[in-house]
Write a protein that holds these residues in place. Sequence first.
Motif, PDB file in Angstrom:
ATOM      1  N   ILE A 100       0.825  -1.202   0.000  1.00  0.00           N
ATOM      2  CA  ILE A 100       0.000   0.000   0.000  1.00  0.00           C
ATOM      3  C   ILE A 100       0.864   1.259   0.000  1.00  0.00           C
ATOM      4  O   ILE A 100       0.586   2.230  -0.704  1.00  0.00           O
ATOM      5  CB  ILE A 100      -0.944   0.010   1.230  1.00  0.00           C
ATOM      6  CG1 ILE A 100      -1.964  -1.124   1.130  1.00  0.00           C
ATOM      7  CG2 ILE A 100      -1.650   1.356   1.368  1.00  0.00           C
ATOM      8  CD1 ILE A 100      -2.750  -1.345   2.412  1.00  0.00           C
ATOM      9  N   CYS A 101       1.935   1.230   0.804  1.00  0.00           N
ATOM     10  CA  CYS A 101       2.702   2.450   1.069  1.00  0.00           C
ATOM     11  C   CYS A 101       3.871   2.708   0.123  1.00  0.00           C
ATOM     12  O   CYS A 101       4.318   3.855   0.005  1.00  0.00           O
ATOM     13  CB  CYS A 101       3.236   2.415   2.508  1.00  0.00           C
ATOM     14  SG  CYS A 101       1.930   2.491   3.761  1.00  0.00           S
ATOM     15  N   LYS A 102       4.381   1.696  -0.533  1.00  0.00           N
ATOM     16  CA  LYS A 102       5.575   1.882  -1.365  1.00  0.00           C
ATOM     17  C   LYS A 102       5.422   2.971  -2.415  1.00  0.00           C
ATOM     18  O   LYS A 102       6.354   3.768  -2.625  1.00  0.00           O
ATOM     19  CB  LYS A 102       5.984   0.555  -2.007  1.00  0.00           C
ATOM     20  CG  LYS A 102       6.903  -0.272  -1.110  1.00  0.00           C
ATOM     21  CD  LYS A 102       7.423  -1.516  -1.828  1.00  0.00           C
ATOM     22  CE  LYS A 102       8.422  -2.259  -0.941  1.00  0.00           C
ATOM     23  NZ  LYS A 102       8.930  -3.479  -1.583  1.00  0.00           N
ATOM     24  N   PRO A 103       4.289   3.053  -3.120  1.00  0.00           N
ATOM     25  CA  PRO A 103       4.155   4.146  -4.105  1.00  0.00           C
ATOM     26  C   PRO A 103       4.278   5.529  -3.466  1.00  0.00           C
ATOM     27  O   PRO A 103       4.881   6.433  -4.054  1.00  0.00           O
ATOM     28  CB  PRO A 103       2.752   3.920  -4.671  1.00  0.00           C
ATOM     29  CG  PRO A 103       2.472   2.473  -4.453  1.00  0.00           C
ATOM     30  CD  PRO A 103       3.124   2.148  -3.153  1.00  0.00           C
ATOM     31  N   TYR A 104       3.708   5.696  -2.263  1.00  0.00           N
ATOM     32  CA  TYR A 104       3.805   6.979  -1.567  1.00  0.00           C
ATOM     33  C   TYR A 104       5.243   7.260  -1.134  1.00  0.00           C
ATOM     34  O   TYR A 104       5.722   8.389  -1.242  1.00  0.00           O
ATOM     35  CB  TYR A 104       2.883   6.981  -0.336  1.00  0.00           C
ATOM     36  CG  TYR A 104       1.424   6.843  -0.670  1.00  0.00           C
ATOM     37  CD1 TYR A 104       0.698   7.886  -1.228  1.00  0.00           C
ATOM     38  CD2 TYR A 104       0.756   5.647  -0.422  1.00  0.00           C
ATOM     39  CE1 TYR A 104      -0.651   7.757  -1.528  1.00  0.00           C
ATOM     40  CE2 TYR A 104      -0.594   5.501  -0.722  1.00  0.00           C
ATOM     41  CZ  TYR A 104      -1.286   6.553  -1.274  1.00  0.00           C
ATOM     42  OH  TYR A 104      -2.621   6.413  -1.573  1.00  0.00           O
ATOM     43  N   ARG A 105       5.905   6.223  -0.637  1.00  0.00           N
ATOM     44  CA  ARG A 105       7.288   6.407  -0.195  1.00  0.00           C
ATOM     45  C   ARG A 105       8.170   6.864  -1.346  1.00  0.00           C
ATOM     46  O   ARG A 105       9.015   7.752  -1.181  1.00  0.00           O
ATOM     47  CB  ARG A 105       7.835   5.090   0.382  1.00  0.00           C
ATOM     48  CG  ARG A 105       7.179   4.654   1.676  1.00  0.00           C
ATOM     49  CD  ARG A 105       7.653   3.271   2.077  1.00  0.00           C
ATOM     50  NE  ARG A 105       6.875   2.738   3.202  1.00  0.00           N
ATOM     51  CZ  ARG A 105       6.823   1.453   3.521  1.00  0.00           C
ATOM     52  NH1 ARG A 105       7.491   0.566   2.807  1.00  0.00           N
ATOM     53  NH2 ARG A 105       6.099   1.059   4.548  1.00  0.00           N
ATOM     54  N   ALA A 106       7.973   6.265  -2.503  1.00  0.00           N
ATOM     55  CA  ALA A 106       8.776   6.635  -3.668  1.00  0.00           C
ATOM     56  C   ALA A 106       8.557   8.101  -4.049  1.00  0.00           C
ATOM     57  O   ALA A 106       9.501   8.850  -4.306  1.00  0.00           O
ATOM     58  CB  ALA A 106       8.442   5.722  -4.842  1.00  0.00           C
ATOM     59  N   LYS A 107       7.291   8.528  -4.073  1.00  0.00           N
ATOM     60  CA  LYS A 107       6.967   9.918  -4.422  1.00  0.00           C
ATOM     61  C   LYS A 107       7.514  10.898  -3.396  1.00  0.00           C
ATOM     62  O   LYS A 107       7.859  12.034  -3.723  1.00  0.00           O
ATOM     63  CB  LYS A 107       5.455  10.087  -4.545  1.00  0.00           C
ATOM     64  CG  LYS A 107       4.839   9.401  -5.755  1.00  0.00           C
ATOM     65  CD  LYS A 107       3.330   9.612  -5.781  1.00  0.00           C
ATOM     66  CE  LYS A 107       2.698   8.896  -6.971  1.00  0.00           C
ATOM     67  NZ  LYS A 107       1.221   9.065  -6.985  1.00  0.00           N
ATOM     68  N   LEU A 108       7.587  10.446  -2.130  1.00  0.00           N
ATOM     69  CA  LEU A 108       8.015  11.333  -1.047  1.00  0.00           C
ATOM     70  C   LEU A 108       9.526  11.338  -0.840  1.00  0.00           C
ATOM     71  O   LEU A 108      10.036  12.040   0.030  1.00  0.00           O
ATOM     72  CB  LEU A 108       7.326  10.903   0.262  1.00  0.00           C
ATOM     73  CG  LEU A 108       5.813  11.076   0.306  1.00  0.00           C
ATOM     74  CD1 LEU A 108       5.231  10.333   1.508  1.00  0.00           C
ATOM     75  CD2 LEU A 108       5.453  12.556   0.379  1.00  0.00           C
ATOM     76  N   GLY A 109      10.224  10.540  -1.635  1.00  0.00           N
ATOM     77  CA  GLY A 109      11.683  10.491  -1.498  1.00  0.00           C
ATOM     78  C   GLY A 109      12.165   9.659  -0.324  1.00  0.00           C
ATOM     79  O   GLY A 109      13.310   9.817   0.121  1.00  0.00           O
ATOM     80  N   LEU A 110      11.316   8.771   0.165  1.00  0.00           N
ATOM     81  CA  LEU A 110      11.721   7.885   1.256  1.00  0.00           C
ATOM     82  C   LEU A 110      12.420   6.663   0.651  1.00  0.00           C
ATOM     83  O   LEU A 110      11.858   5.587   0.508  1.00  0.00           O
ATOM     84  CB  LEU A 110      10.499   7.459   2.082  1.00  0.00           C
ATOM     85  CG  LEU A 110       9.830   8.571   2.898  1.00  0.00           C
ATOM     86  CD1 LEU A 110       8.536   8.079   3.526  1.00  0.00           C
ATOM     87  CD2 LEU A 110      10.770   9.074   3.987  1.00  0.00           C
ATOM     88  N   THR A 111      13.682   6.871   0.315  1.00  0.00           N
ATOM     89  CA  THR A 111      14.479   5.816  -0.296  1.00  0.00           C
ATOM     90  C   THR A 111      14.842   4.758   0.742  1.00  0.00           C
ATOM     91  O   THR A 111      14.669   4.952   1.950  1.00  0.00           O
ATOM     92  CB  THR A 111      15.765   6.397  -0.882  1.00  0.00           C
ATOM     93  OG1 THR A 111      16.548   6.945   0.208  1.00  0.00           O
ATOM     94  CG2 THR A 111      15.462   7.498  -1.889  1.00  0.00           C
ATOM     95  N   GLU A 112      15.358   3.635   0.278  1.00  0.00           N
ATOM     96  CA  GLU A 112      15.794   2.584   1.202  1.00  0.00           C
ATOM     97  C   GLU A 112      16.871   3.110   2.141  1.00  0.00           C
ATOM     98  O   GLU A 112      16.934   2.733   3.315  1.00  0.00           O
ATOM     99  CB  GLU A 112      16.317   1.384   0.411  1.00  0.00           C
ATOM    100  CG  GLU A 112      15.240   0.580  -0.300  1.00  0.00           C
ATOM    101  CD  GLU A 112      14.204   0.012   0.659  1.00  0.00           C
ATOM    102  OE1 GLU A 112      14.586  -0.461   1.750  1.00  0.00           O
ATOM    103  OE2 GLU A 112      13.007   0.056   0.322  1.00  0.00           O
ATOM    104  N   GLU A 113      17.706   4.000   1.629  1.00  0.00           N
ATOM    105  CA  GLU A 113      18.757   4.584   2.461  1.00  0.00           C
ATOM    106  C   GLU A 113      18.157   5.420   3.593  1.00  0.00           C
ATOM    107  O   GLU A 113      18.586   5.320   4.751  1.00  0.00           O
ATOM    108  CB  GLU A 113      19.677   5.461   1.605  1.00  0.00           C
ATOM    109  CG  GLU A 113      20.818   6.099   2.390  1.00  0.00           C
ATOM    110  CD  GLU A 113      21.695   6.985   1.531  1.00  0.00           C
ATOM    111  OE1 GLU A 113      22.620   7.604   2.092  1.00  0.00           O
ATOM    112  OE2 GLU A 113      21.451   7.070   0.301  1.00  0.00           O
ATOM    113  N   VAL A 114      17.157   6.226   3.259  1.00  0.00           N
ATOM    114  CA  VAL A 114      16.503   7.063   4.275  1.00  0.00           C
ATOM    115  C   VAL A 114      15.778   6.197   5.297  1.00  0.00           C
ATOM    116  O   VAL A 114      15.865   6.433   6.515  1.00  0.00           O
ATOM    117  CB  VAL A 114      15.510   8.040   3.608  1.00  0.00           C
ATOM    118  CG1 VAL A 114      14.659   8.750   4.668  1.00  0.00           C
ATOM    119  CG2 VAL A 114      16.257   9.058   2.763  1.00  0.00           C
ATOM    120  N   LEU A 115      15.080   5.180   4.817  1.00  0.00           N
ATOM    121  CA  LEU A 115      14.350   4.298   5.719  1.00  0.00           C
ATOM    122  C   LEU A 115      15.299   3.543   6.646  1.00  0.00           C
ATOM    123  O   LEU A 115      15.014   3.366   7.840  1.00  0.00           O
ATOM    124  CB  LEU A 115      13.501   3.308   4.914  1.00  0.00           C
ATOM    125  CG  LEU A 115      12.352   3.918   4.102  1.00  0.00           C
ATOM    126  CD1 LEU A 115      11.725   2.872   3.199  1.00  0.00           C
ATOM    127  CD2 LEU A 115      11.293   4.528   5.013  1.00  0.00           C
TER     128      LEU A 115
END
Length: 322
Positions: A100-115
Amino acid sequence: MDAKTVIENRFINQKLVASSWCDSPEKIVFHFGAMQSQNYGQSLWAVGSRLITPSELAVKQAIDHGEIIRSWLLRGTIHLFSAKDYHWMMDLIAPTIDKICKPYRAKLGLTEEVLHKGSEVVAEFVAEQVATRKDLAAHLATMDLPSAGIQFAQLLVYLSSRKIICSGPDESFRNTKHIPADTTNFTREEAIKELAKRYIQSHAPATLKDFCFWSGLNVTDAKVGLADSPKMGDFYIMPLVENSSVTPTIPLAGFDEWIIGYRDRSVVLPETWHDEIITKNGIFRPAIITDGKVVGKWEKPKKLARLEGDYWDRYIQFRNML
């Protein structure tokens, strides 16, 4: 199945009649599997209205002491669920939350590095202390990590699904070390079946579409979960009874499972009340039901003395016990 049979049996399974009330908040939440808690204050009444002795303090203490967890779960929304169920439920639902959340994370710049960095920073921050949302935001800001708006909210959802944080006292966050270790050792199929079992025992009579909506599972998984449940027509059921003890009028919490727990709400929510109870942005307002059907809405009163009618007695008792 006729509406009368559906409502009478849901009253028992949803623990809204005296014969099915429980003596502890955790037992209620365990029975349901998960209860919607988008609005913290209203969810206290959702549980409290099903207690033998309704007490807001008792529900708050169960959450504050970690017996009940409040976190993102089904459909990526906030729920109450028992600490006994924490590990297997989070393990089952986390992949769905990611989807559910991955598309939002991508748009918001929440990269794997940030997470990853956010996970390390927050895990260290809550290792020895309980933190408010404001505390977490301030600390993340010092590390140039998301600390406001949707970015911050999505980071919290991620941290919750990775078992780094969970609910603490007074809507704070803490680590998950106090939660008992998982002793179920469920396979994924067993976990789905257990979730379906909890849903049917607390929401029946209910349909496949109802369970899919509530759980967020796809149809294939939902059918696996419901495979062992008895069925009558389109409805999965518990043993049917004739319930003569339906409480005439009850003030329900906002987001109460009586309404939000189903895809098809037409049996209990007349069309004339639909837009009054469910807003366009998905808020479920507190409703008053008579014989199971919505007949009005209400708001938390500033003065309990303003509540008129015997059906407010349990709510007044619930609030006065603080």
